[in-house]
Design a protein around this motif. Structure first.
Motif, mmCIF file in Angstrom:
data_model
loop_
_atom_site.group_PDB
_atom_site.id
_atom_site.type_symbol
_atom_site.label_atom_id
_atom_site.label_comp_id
_atom_site.label_asym_id
_atom_site.label_seq_id
_atom_site.Cartn_x
_atom_site.Cartn_y
_atom_site.Cartn_z
ATOM 1 N N GLY A 79 5.148 1.230 1.534
ATOM 2 C CA GLY A 79 6.150 1.844 1.768
ATOM 3 C C GLY A 79 6.124 3.706 1.768
ATOM 4 N N PRO A 80 6.845 4.684 2.208
ATOM 5 C CA PRO A 80 6.579 5.915 2.638
ATOM 6 C C PRO A 80 6.401 7.073 0.966
ATOM 7 N N ALA A 81 5.870 7.070 -0.171
ATOM 8 C CA ALA A 81 5.845 7.521 -1.142
ATOM 9 C C ALA A 81 6.712 8.886 -1.266
ATOM 10 N N ARG A 82 6.846 9.356 -1.983
ATOM 11 C CA ARG A 82 7.978 11.105 -2.315
ATOM 12 C C ARG A 82 6.427 12.111 -2.348
ATOM 13 N N ALA A 83 5.330 11.199 -3.238
ATOM 14 C CA ALA A 83 4.536 12.485 -3.789
ATOM 15 C C ALA A 83 3.878 13.307 -2.602
ATOM 16 N N PHE A 84 2.581 13.260 -3.557
ATOM 17 C CA PHE A 84 1.326 13.540 -2.490
ATOM 18 C C PHE A 84 0.604 12.860 -1.401
ATOM 19 N N HIS A 85 1.225 11.649 -1.171
ATOM 20 C CA HIS A 85 0.119 10.210 -0.974
ATOM 21 C C HIS A 85 0.733 9.774 0.220
ATOM 22 N N PRO A 86 0.406 9.969 1.648
ATOM 23 C CA PRO A 86 0.837 8.875 2.628
ATOM 24 C C PRO A 86 0.037 7.821 2.239
ATOM 25 N N LEU A 87 0.730 7.244 3.326
ATOM 26 C CA LEU A 87 -0.085 6.313 3.614
ATOM 27 C C LEU A 87 -1.344 5.278 4.110
ATOM 28 N N GLY A 88 -1.778 6.390 4.725
ATOM 29 C CA GLY A 88 -2.993 6.227 5.081
ATOM 30 C C GLY A 88 -3.683 5.006 4.409
ATOM 31 N N TYR A 89 -4.094 5.718 3.135
ATOM 32 C CA TYR A 89 -5.070 4.566 2.866
ATOM 33 C C TYR A 89 -4.464 3.465 1.830
ATOM 34 N N PRO A 90 -3.460 3.605 1.365
ATOM 35 C CA PRO A 90 -2.827 2.286 0.800
ATOM 36 C C PRO A 90 -2.868 0.851 1.701
ATOM 37 N N LEU A 91 -2.661 1.342 2.721
ATOM 38 C CA LEU A 91 -3.165 0.476 4.698
ATOM 39 C C LEU A 91 -3.897 0.040 4.485
ATOM 40 N N LEU A 92 -5.479 0.531 4.414
ATOM 41 C CA LEU A 92 -6.646 -0.026 4.294
ATOM 42 C C LEU A 92 -6.238 -0.703 2.473
ATOM 43 N N LEU A 93 -6.149 -0.292 1.762
ATOM 44 C CA LEU A 93 -5.808 -1.026 0.424
ATOM 45 C C LEU A 93 -5.130 -2.285 0.146
ATOM 46 N N ARG A 94 -4.386 -2.242 1.719
ATOM 47 C CA ARG A 94 -3.304 -3.275 1.565
ATOM 48 C C ARG A 94 -4.573 -4.661 2.386
ATOM 49 N N ALA A 95 -5.081 -4.071 2.950
ATOM 50 C CA ALA A 95 -5.602 -4.416 4.452
ATOM 51 C C ALA A 95 -6.839 -5.960 3.282
ATOM 52 N N LEU A 96 -7.436 -5.195 2.410
ATOM 53 C CA LEU A 96 -7.853 -5.339 1.247
ATOM 54 C C LEU A 96 -7.351 -6.565 0.392
ATOM 55 N N LEU A 97 -6.125 -6.198 0.490
ATOM 56 C CA LEU A 97 -5.600 -7.150 -0.131
ATOM 57 C C LEU A 97 -5.708 -8.408 -1.182
ATOM 58 N N PRO A 98 -6.215 -9.399 0.026
ATOM 59 C CA PRO A 98 -6.363 -10.766 0.066
ATOM 60 C C PRO A 98 -7.678 -11.081 -1.477
ATOM 61 N N PHE A 99 -8.573 -10.333 -0.620
ATOM 62 C CA PHE A 99 -10.079 -10.252 -1.888
ATOM 63 C C PHE A 99 -9.391 -9.787 -3.493
ATOM 64 N N HIS A 100 -8.076 -9.032 -4.031
ATOM 65 C CA HIS A 100 -8.042 -8.763 -4.990
ATOM 66 C C HIS A 100 -8.681 -8.142 -6.015
ATOM 67 N N SER A 101 -9.869 -7.130 -5.352
ATOM 68 C CA SER A 101 -10.847 -6.923 -6.235
ATOM 69 C C SER A 101 -11.312 -5.472 -5.391
ATOM 70 N N VAL A 102 -11.199 -4.376 -7.087
ATOM 71 C CA VAL A 102 -11.209 -2.244 -6.807
ATOM 72 C C VAL A 102 -13.281 -2.845 -5.709
ATOM 73 N N GLY A 103 -14.093 -3.824 -6.277
ATOM 74 C CA GLY A 103 -15.212 -3.918 -5.328
ATOM 75 C C GLY A 103 -15.385 -4.045 -4.491
ATOM 76 N N VAL A 104 -14.716 -5.218 -4.635
ATOM 77 C CA VAL A 104 -14.690 -4.913 -2.530
ATOM 78 C C VAL A 104 -14.386 -3.982 -1.884
ATOM 79 N N VAL A 105 -13.011 -3.096 -2.421
ATOM 80 C CA VAL A 105 -12.534 -1.946 -1.930
ATOM 81 C C VAL A 105 -13.816 -0.887 -2.198
ATOM 82 N N VAL A 106 -14.225 -0.228 -2.842
ATOM 83 C CA VAL A 106 -15.367 0.594 -2.897
ATOM 84 C C VAL A 106 -16.672 0.167 -2.193
#
Length: 488
Positions: A79-106
C-alpha cells in the motif's frame, strides 16, 4: 568491435531493444560475446567474485533502522506509504517474499549491480568506444567498494540505479529510438520515480532531450504517457487512502528541513499558522537531522510530523522565496561535499565511506516492527556480522577501490564538454547525473549514498563525450585537409 544490439543487456532492456536480426543469428552473437569482449568478461567475473566475498564476509545483509524494516513491512502489507518511501522497492521485496530471506534480496541486488555495469559497457561499445574505454567507464559501478556495500543493504538505491541507467540506455541506444524503446524507457522512469521520487524530473529531462533530437511528437507522447500514467495511478491510490493526489506525504517535511539551515523568520514574516515552523534555536549539523531530532520545531507540534506536511511545504516555499540566495548557497555548499578528496561525514554521526569493518551489528531492541518483520518476511533475520578472512579482504580493499571526489568532478566536467559539443547524444546521461547530484540536496540534504546513482550516468556521459570530442576533431581534420588540397 561494437557489441551487437541487446548483447549483454539485462532482460528489461534486451527484450525492449530487439533488432531485426533473426533469433538464431542473435543467439550466435550472444555466444560470441565472451570471446569478442574477453577483458570485460574477465572483469565481470572478478566483480561477481567480489560480491560473493561480500556475502560470505557480512551475512546476512545490512539492515538499517528504520528504512530497511519499513520497506520489508510494506512488502508484506502492500500500500502507499505516507512517509518517505513509495512502493517501488517494496514491490521487488514482495516478488522475493516466497524465499523469506534477506540474503536472497541482497544476492539479487548484487546481480543488479553487475547488470548496471554491463549496460554501461554495452552502450559505450555500441556507440564505438574502444573496449578499454568502455571497461574504464563501467569499472566504478563494478568495483567501487561503496557500490558493494550499497548492494548488500536492504535499501532502494540499487534498484533505482538499475532503472535509471536502463532507461537512459533505452533512449540512447539508437539515434532515433523506436516507439517501443521510448515506451519501455517511460515505464522504467516511472518505476524509478516510484522507487525514489527524485526521479520525477528525469521524465521531463528525457522529453526535452528527445525534443532537441527532433524525435517525432508521437514518440514524445508515448514517453509521456508511459512515464506519467503509472504515477497518476499510484497518486490516485494514495489519494484514496490519504485524501491527497500525490506520490508522497513527506515532500513538505523534507523541504522544510532543508530551510532550517538558513531560515530567518524576521525576513520571511510567516503567517500565524506557519510561525510554529520557524527555527527555535536548535542547531544541528545537517538539514536532514531536523526531520528526526526531537527538539526540532516540527517534532514539538502535536501529532505525527507527516501530519504537518502541507503547512511545512508552505513555510519552506515562502522561506525560499524570501531568501533565495541563502537557499542556493546552502545547496551549493552541501553539493560540493561530493567532490572532497577525503569523504566528509554529513551528518557527523554517519560513516561516509570505508564502511567495511570487523564486528557485529545487532538489530535494534524493543522495536515491535523488528519482531513483525521476523514473523512475516524472514524468520531467520539477524543482525549483520563480519566473518574472517572475507571481511578482512574487504576492509583492505575498500581503501583502494574508492572513487574520489575530484575524480568524479573531472568525469562530470568531461561530460559537460560533450553535452555542449553533442547535446543530442550526451545531454541525457549528463543531465540525469547532475539532476541526481543536486536534486536530493535541493529538496532535503546531501548524503554520500545519494551520490552513487550519479556515478554510472556520469561515466556514460564521459564516455559518450570522449566519442563526440574525437568525432569533432576528426571532422575538423578532414575539413582542414580538404582546405589544404583546395588551396594547392
Amino acid at each position: 568491435m561494437p557489441l551487437p544490439a541487446c548483447a549483454g543487456l539485462p532482460p528489461t532492456i534486451g527484450f525492449a531493444m530487439l533488432t531485426h536480426a533473426r533469433p538464431m543469428a542473435s543467439a550466435r552473437s550472444l555466444r560470441a560475446v565472451p570471446g569478442r569482449h574477453r577483458a570485460f568478461t574477465i572483469a565481470l567475473a572478478a566483480a561477481a567474485a567480489l560480491r560473493a566475498v561480500v556475502m560470505l564476509g557480512y551475512p546476512p545483509a545490512r539492515l538499517y533502522w528504520y528504512d530497511s524494516f519499513t520497506y520489508l513491512d510494506n512488502a508484506v502489507h502492500l500500500g502507499p506509504a505516507r512517509a518517505f518511501h513509495p512502493l517501488g522497492y517494496p514491490l521487488l521485496l514482495r516478488a522475493l517474499l516466497p524465499f523469506h530471506s534477506v540474503g536472497v534480496v541482497v544476492a539479487v541486488q548484487h546481480a543488479m549491480g553487475l547488470a548496471t555495469g554491463v549496460i554501461v559497457y554495452a552502450l559505450l561499445r555500441r556507440k564505438g568506444l574502444p573496449g578499454w574505454g568502455a571497461l574504464l567507464a563501467a569499472a566504478p559501478v563494478l568495483f567501487d567498494a561503496s557500490f558493494l556495500r550499497l548492494e548488500h543493504a536492504v535499501l532502494s538505491d540499487t534498484l533505482f540505479i538499475l532503472l535509471v541507467v536502463s532507461a537512459t540506455a533505452a533512449l540512447t541506444w539508437w539515434p532515433a529510438p523506436s516507439a517501443r524503446a521510448v515506451a519501455v524507457a517511460g515505464l522504467l522512469l516511472a518505476g524509478a520515480a516510484l522507487t525514489r521520487t527524485i526521479a520525477l524530473p528525469l521524465i521531463v529531462l528525457a522529453l526535452l532531450v528527445l525534443a532537441v533530437r527532433r524525435v517525432s511528437w508521437r514518440r514524445l507522447a508515448v514517453l509521456a504517457v508511459a512515464g506519467l500514467l503509472p504515477l497518476a495511478g499510484y497518486a490516485a491510490w494514495y489519494g484514496e487512502r490519504y485524501g491527497e493526489f500525490t506520490l508522497s506525504g513527506a515532500d513538505g517535511v523534507a523541504l522544510w528541513a532543508r530551510t532550517m539551515t538558513f531560515a530567518d523568520c524576521a525576513v520571511i514574516r510567516p503567517a500565524p499558522a506557519l510561525v510554529p515552523f520557524c527555527p527555535n534555536g536548535t542547531v544541528l549539523d545537517a538539514a536532514s537531522e531536523y526531520v528526526w531530532a526531537p527538539e526540532a520545531p516540527i517534532n514539538r507540534l502535536p501529532g505525527d510530523r507527516f501530519a504537518h506536511n502541507d503547512l511545512a511545504r508552505t513555510f519552506a516555499l515562502r522561506a525560499i522565496a524570501a531568501q533565495p540566495l541563502d537557499y542556493l548557497l546552502d545547496v551549493a555548499k552541501d553539493t560540493a561535499l561530493a567532490f572532497a578528496w577525503t569523504p566528509i561525514a554529513h551528518p557527523a554521526r554517519t560513516v561516509p565511506a570505508f564502511g567495511f569493518a570487523h564486528g557485529t551489528w545487532p538489530l535494534p531492541s524493543g522495536q515491535p516492527l523488528v519482531d513483525q518483520v521476523r514473523r512475516e518476511y524472514d524468520p531467520d533475520i539477524t543482525g549483520m556480522r563480519s566473518v574472517r578472512p572475507y571481511a578482512g579482504l574487504l576492509v583492505a580493499y575498500q581503501h583502494v577501490a574508492y572513487l574520489r571526489g575530484p575524480v568524479l568532478a573531472a568525469i562530470l566536467l568531461l561530460g559537460a564538454a560533450g553535452a555542449v559539443l553533442r547535446p543530442g547524444t550526451v545531454a541525457l546521461p549528463w543531465g540525469a547525473a547532475v539532476t541526481l547530484l543536486a536534486g536530493p540536496v535541493a529538496v532535503l540534504d546531501f548524503d554520500h549514498r545519494y551520490v552513487l546513482p550519479v556515478v554510472p550516468l556520469a561515466c556514460l556521459a564521459a564516455g559518450l563525450a570522449a566519442l563526440s570530442t574525437r568525432a569533432q576533431y576528426a571532422g575538423w581534420g578532414r575539413r582542414a585537409t580538404r582546405s589544404t588540397r583546395s588551396a594547392s
